[in-house]
Motif scaffolding. Sequence first.
Motif, PDB file in Angstrom:
ATOM      1  N   LEU A 289       0.835  -1.199   0.000  1.00 58.76           N
ATOM      2  CA  LEU A 289       0.000   0.000   0.000  1.00 58.76           C
ATOM      3  C   LEU A 289       0.867   1.247   0.000  1.00 58.76           C
ATOM      4  CD1 LEU A 289      -2.758   1.448   0.211  1.00 58.76           C
ATOM      5  CD2 LEU A 289      -2.586   1.173   2.700  1.00 58.76           C
ATOM      6  N   ALA A 290       1.872   1.275   0.871  1.00 63.11           N
ATOM      7  CA  ALA A 290       2.776   2.428   0.939  1.00 63.11           C
ATOM      8  C   ALA A 290       3.486   2.649  -0.393  1.00 63.11           C
ATOM      9  CB  ALA A 290       3.782   2.239   2.068  1.00 63.11           C
ATOM     10  N   GLN A 291       3.948   1.577  -1.005  1.00 61.29           N
ATOM     11  CA  GLN A 291       4.640   1.701  -2.299  1.00 61.29           C
ATOM     12  C   GLN A 291       3.694   2.215  -3.377  1.00 61.29           C
ATOM     13  OE1 GLN A 291       8.103   1.146  -2.862  1.00 61.29           O
ATOM     14  NE2 GLN A 291       7.440   2.385  -4.597  1.00 61.29           N
ATOM     15  N   TYR A 292       2.485   1.672  -3.405  1.00 60.77           N
ATOM     16  CA  TYR A 292       1.495   2.118  -4.380  1.00 60.77           C
ATOM     17  C   TYR A 292       1.218   3.614  -4.224  1.00 60.77           C
ATOM     18  CZ  TYR A 292      -3.058   2.900  -6.539  1.00 60.77           C
ATOM     19  OH  TYR A 292      -4.085   3.423  -7.284  1.00 60.77           O
ATOM     20  N   LEU A 293       0.994   4.054  -2.988  1.00 60.91           N
ATOM     21  CA  LEU A 293       0.693   5.467  -2.741  1.00 60.91           C
ATOM     22  C   LEU A 293       1.889   6.358  -3.072  1.00 60.91           C
ATOM     23  CD1 LEU A 293      -1.388   5.046   0.519  1.00 60.91           C
ATOM     24  CD2 LEU A 293      -2.245   5.611  -1.761  1.00 60.91           C
ATOM     25  N   GLN A 294       3.098   5.886  -2.807  1.00 60.65           N
ATOM     26  CA  GLN A 294       4.301   6.645  -3.191  1.00 60.65           C
ATOM     27  C   GLN A 294       4.396   6.744  -4.707  1.00 60.65           C
ATOM     28  OE1 GLN A 294       7.541   4.585  -1.258  1.00 60.65           O
ATOM     29  NE2 GLN A 294       7.094   5.508   0.725  1.00 60.65           N
ATOM     30  N   ASP A 295       4.199   5.619  -5.394  1.00 54.18           N
ATOM     31  CA  ASP A 295       4.253   5.608  -6.861  1.00 54.18           C
ATOM     32  C   ASP A 295       3.221   6.549  -7.464  1.00 54.18           C
ATOM     33  OD1 ASP A 295       6.251   3.687  -6.637  1.00 54.18           O
ATOM     34  OD2 ASP A 295       4.953   2.011  -7.255  1.00 54.18           O
TER      35      ASP A 295
ATOM     36  N   ILE B  31       0.995   6.396   6.929  1.00 55.48           N
ATOM     37  CA  ILE B  31       0.422   5.194   7.527  1.00 55.48           C
ATOM     38  C   ILE B  31       0.804   5.220   8.997  1.00 55.48           C
ATOM     39  CG2 ILE B  31       0.416   2.679   7.577  1.00 55.48           C
ATOM     40  CD1 ILE B  31       0.857   2.768   4.524  1.00 55.48           C
ATOM     41  N   ILE B  32      -0.217   5.255   9.842  1.00 54.41           N
ATOM     42  CA  ILE B  32      -0.030   5.390  11.287  1.00 54.41           C
ATOM     43  C   ILE B  32      -0.158   4.011  11.929  1.00 54.41           C
ATOM     44  CG2 ILE B  32      -0.930   6.452  13.396  1.00 54.41           C
ATOM     45  CD1 ILE B  32      -2.159   8.620  11.467  1.00 54.41           C
ATOM     46  N   GLU B  33       0.890   3.613  12.638  1.00 56.31           N
ATOM     47  CA  GLU B  33       0.875   2.328  13.329  1.00 56.31           C
ATOM     48  C   GLU B  33       0.350   2.523  14.745  1.00 56.31           C
ATOM     49  OE1 GLU B  33       3.879  -1.423  14.215  1.00 56.31           O
ATOM     50  OE2 GLU B  33       4.666   0.409  13.323  1.00 56.31           O
ATOM     51  N   HIS B  34      -0.445   1.568  15.231  1.00 52.56           N
ATOM     52  CA  HIS B  34      -0.916   1.611  16.617  1.00 52.56           C
ATOM     53  C   HIS B  34      -0.830   0.217  17.213  1.00 52.56           C
ATOM     54  CE1 HIS B  34      -4.770   1.013  14.376  1.00 52.56           C
ATOM     55  NE2 HIS B  34      -4.397   2.092  13.728  1.00 52.56           N
TER      56      HIS B  34
ATOM     57  N   GLY C 200      -9.279   2.990   7.016  1.00 55.26           N
ATOM     58  CA  GLY C 200      -8.660   1.679   6.982  1.00 55.26           C
ATOM     59  C   GLY C 200      -7.482   1.593   6.024  1.00 55.26           C
ATOM     60  N   SER C 201      -6.572   0.686   6.397  1.00 57.50           N
ATOM     61  CA  SER C 201      -5.372   0.442   5.592  1.00 57.50           C
ATOM     62  C   SER C 201      -5.305  -1.000   5.112  1.00 57.50           C
ATOM     63  CB  SER C 201      -4.127   0.729   6.426  1.00 57.50           C
ATOM     64  OG  SER C 201      -4.045  -0.223   7.486  1.00 57.50           O
ATOM     65  N   GLY C 202      -6.228  -1.832   5.588  1.00 59.87           N
ATOM     66  CA  GLY C 202      -6.173  -3.251   5.292  1.00 59.87           C
ATOM     67  C   GLY C 202      -5.616  -4.064   6.447  1.00 59.87           C
ATOM     68  N   ASP C 203      -5.118  -3.375   7.465  1.00 59.07           N
ATOM     69  CA  ASP C 203      -4.537  -4.011   8.645  1.00 59.07           C
ATOM     70  C   ASP C 203      -5.086  -3.293   9.874  1.00 59.07           C
ATOM     71  OD1 ASP C 203      -2.656  -4.258  10.908  1.00 59.07           O
ATOM     72  OD2 ASP C 203      -1.350  -5.296   9.498  1.00 59.07           O
ATOM     73  N   VAL C 204      -5.607  -4.037  10.847  1.00 61.10           N
ATOM     74  CA  VAL C 204      -6.244  -3.411  12.005  1.00 61.10           C
ATOM     75  C   VAL C 204      -5.275  -2.643  12.898  1.00 61.10           C
ATOM     76  CG1 VAL C 204      -8.189  -5.014  12.077  1.00 61.10           C
ATOM     77  CG2 VAL C 204      -6.124  -5.524  13.405  1.00 61.10           C
ATOM     78  N   LEU C 205      -3.978  -2.826  12.707  1.00 59.35           N
ATOM     79  CA  LEU C 205      -2.997  -2.110  13.527  1.00 59.35           C
ATOM     80  C   LEU C 205      -2.360  -0.930  12.796  1.00 59.35           C
ATOM     81  CD1 LEU C 205      -1.282  -5.109  15.339  1.00 59.35           C
ATOM     82  CD2 LEU C 205      -3.139  -3.639  16.156  1.00 59.35           C
ATOM     83  N   HIS C 206      -2.959  -0.551  11.669  1.00 63.08           N
ATOM     84  CA  HIS C 206      -2.484   0.603  10.894  1.00 63.08           C
ATOM     85  C   HIS C 206      -3.682   1.399  10.389  1.00 63.08           C
ATOM     86  CE1 HIS C 206       0.975  -2.123  10.703  1.00 63.08           C
ATOM     87  NE2 HIS C 206       1.699  -1.019  10.593  1.00 63.08           N
ATOM     88  N   THR C 207      -3.539   2.714  10.389  1.00 60.48           N
ATOM     89  CA  THR C 207      -4.554   3.621   9.858  1.00 60.48           C
ATOM     90  C   THR C 207      -3.934   4.428   8.730  1.00 60.48           C
ATOM     91  OG1 THR C 207      -5.728   3.780  11.958  1.00 60.48           O
ATOM     92  CG2 THR C 207      -6.027   5.610  10.422  1.00 60.48           C
ATOM     93  N   LEU C 208      -4.679   4.613   7.655  1.00 58.40           N
ATOM     94  CA  LEU C 208      -4.217   5.421   6.536  1.00 58.40           C
ATOM     95  C   LEU C 208      -4.707   6.857   6.706  1.00 58.40           C
ATOM     96  CD1 LEU C 208      -2.918   5.793   3.752  1.00 58.40           C
ATOM     97  CD2 LEU C 208      -5.094   5.004   2.749  1.00 58.40           C
ATOM     98  N   LYS C 209      -3.773   7.795   6.659  1.00 56.83           N
ATOM     99  CA  LYS C 209      -4.069   9.229   6.632  1.00 56.83           C
ATOM    100  C   LYS C 209      -3.788   9.680   5.194  1.00 56.83           C
ATOM    101  CE  LYS C 209      -2.269  13.626   8.397  1.00 56.83           C
ATOM    102  NZ  LYS C 209      -1.210  14.239   9.245  1.00 56.83           N
ATOM    103  N   ILE C 210      -4.782  10.281   4.553  1.00 56.46           N
ATOM    104  CA  ILE C 210      -4.634  10.661   3.151  1.00 56.46           C
ATOM    105  C   ILE C 210      -5.488  11.890   2.867  1.00 56.46           C
ATOM    106  CG2 ILE C 210      -6.488   9.123   2.370  1.00 56.46           C
ATOM    107  CD1 ILE C 210      -4.664   8.500  -0.108  1.00 56.46           C
ATOM    108  N   THR C 211      -5.118  12.659   1.856  1.00 60.12           N
ATOM    109  CA  THR C 211      -5.951  13.795   1.472  1.00 60.12           C
ATOM    110  C   THR C 211      -7.205  13.269   0.764  1.00 60.12           C
ATOM    111  OG1 THR C 211      -4.952  14.095  -0.700  1.00 60.12           O
ATOM    112  CG2 THR C 211      -3.946  15.314   1.148  1.00 60.12           C
ATOM    113  N   PRO C 212      -8.330  13.933   0.962  1.00 57.87           N
ATOM    114  CA  PRO C 212      -9.547  13.504   0.256  1.00 57.87           C
ATOM    115  C   PRO C 212      -9.354  13.545  -1.265  1.00 57.87           C
ATOM    116  CG  PRO C 212     -10.097  15.118   1.942  1.00 57.87           C
ATOM    117  CD  PRO C 212      -8.600  15.051   1.863  1.00 57.87           C
ATOM    118  N   GLN C 213      -8.591  14.516  -1.743  1.00 57.32           N
ATOM    119  CA  GLN C 213      -8.354  14.636  -3.181  1.00 57.32           C
ATOM    120  C   GLN C 213      -7.627  13.411  -3.733  1.00 57.32           C
ATOM    121  OE1 GLN C 213      -7.616  16.972  -0.862  1.00 57.32           O
ATOM    122  NE2 GLN C 213      -9.118  18.552  -1.346  1.00 57.32           N
ATOM    123  N   ASP C 214      -6.642  12.895  -2.986  1.00 58.02           N
ATOM    124  CA  ASP C 214      -5.936  11.698  -3.446  1.00 58.02           C
ATOM    125  C   ASP C 214      -6.829  10.466  -3.368  1.00 58.02           C
ATOM    126  OD1 ASP C 214      -3.480  12.716  -4.340  1.00 58.02           O
ATOM    127  OD2 ASP C 214      -2.646  12.725  -2.319  1.00 58.02           O
TER     128      ASP C 214
END
Length: 153
Positions: free
Chosen positions: A7-13, A20-23, A123-137
């Motif tokens: 997910l991180a690689q895709y969003l970077q690309d 991605i916030i880990e908890h 959601g990020s696909g993993d319950v121990l991570h949250t995705l922070k993203i702009t609404p535009q993206d």
Amino acid sequence: MLTIPQLAQYLQDEQACFEIIEHSSPILSVKDAEKYFDSSKAAPVFIMKTEKGLLALVISAQRGRIDFKQMGKNLGYTKFKMADRDEITRVTGYETGAIPLIGHGLPCFIDNQLFEQDFIYGGSGDVLHTLKITPQDLIRLTSPTMLTEECFG
């Protein structure tokens, strides 16, 4: 199904503005979320079953309780209910509670109220991570149908 590194690689690309916030424990309530981010900017993903198959709703947490039956009628569906856990996992590969904002592979409907935020959290696909993203993206990467006030009826 995307792993957190994928997910991180895709969003970077895609040159998305994200984090991605880990908890240490799953976020199961608004109170849990407040430990990690402004919960008023949360954007939960609901998977709905319709006569045309499954779809994803990304709705602002500020809306409170949603009348899904009325929303389904407003969107033109005769069948519109929460999908069951087994079907969600079978179709998306993700467990309920871990459905990502991006990467679930379903038609997507996004609440236009999310545009009022600089960033949204979901959601990020993993319950121990949250995705922070702009609404535009999020919009750019999901090609959604926008949910306007009329949809919420």
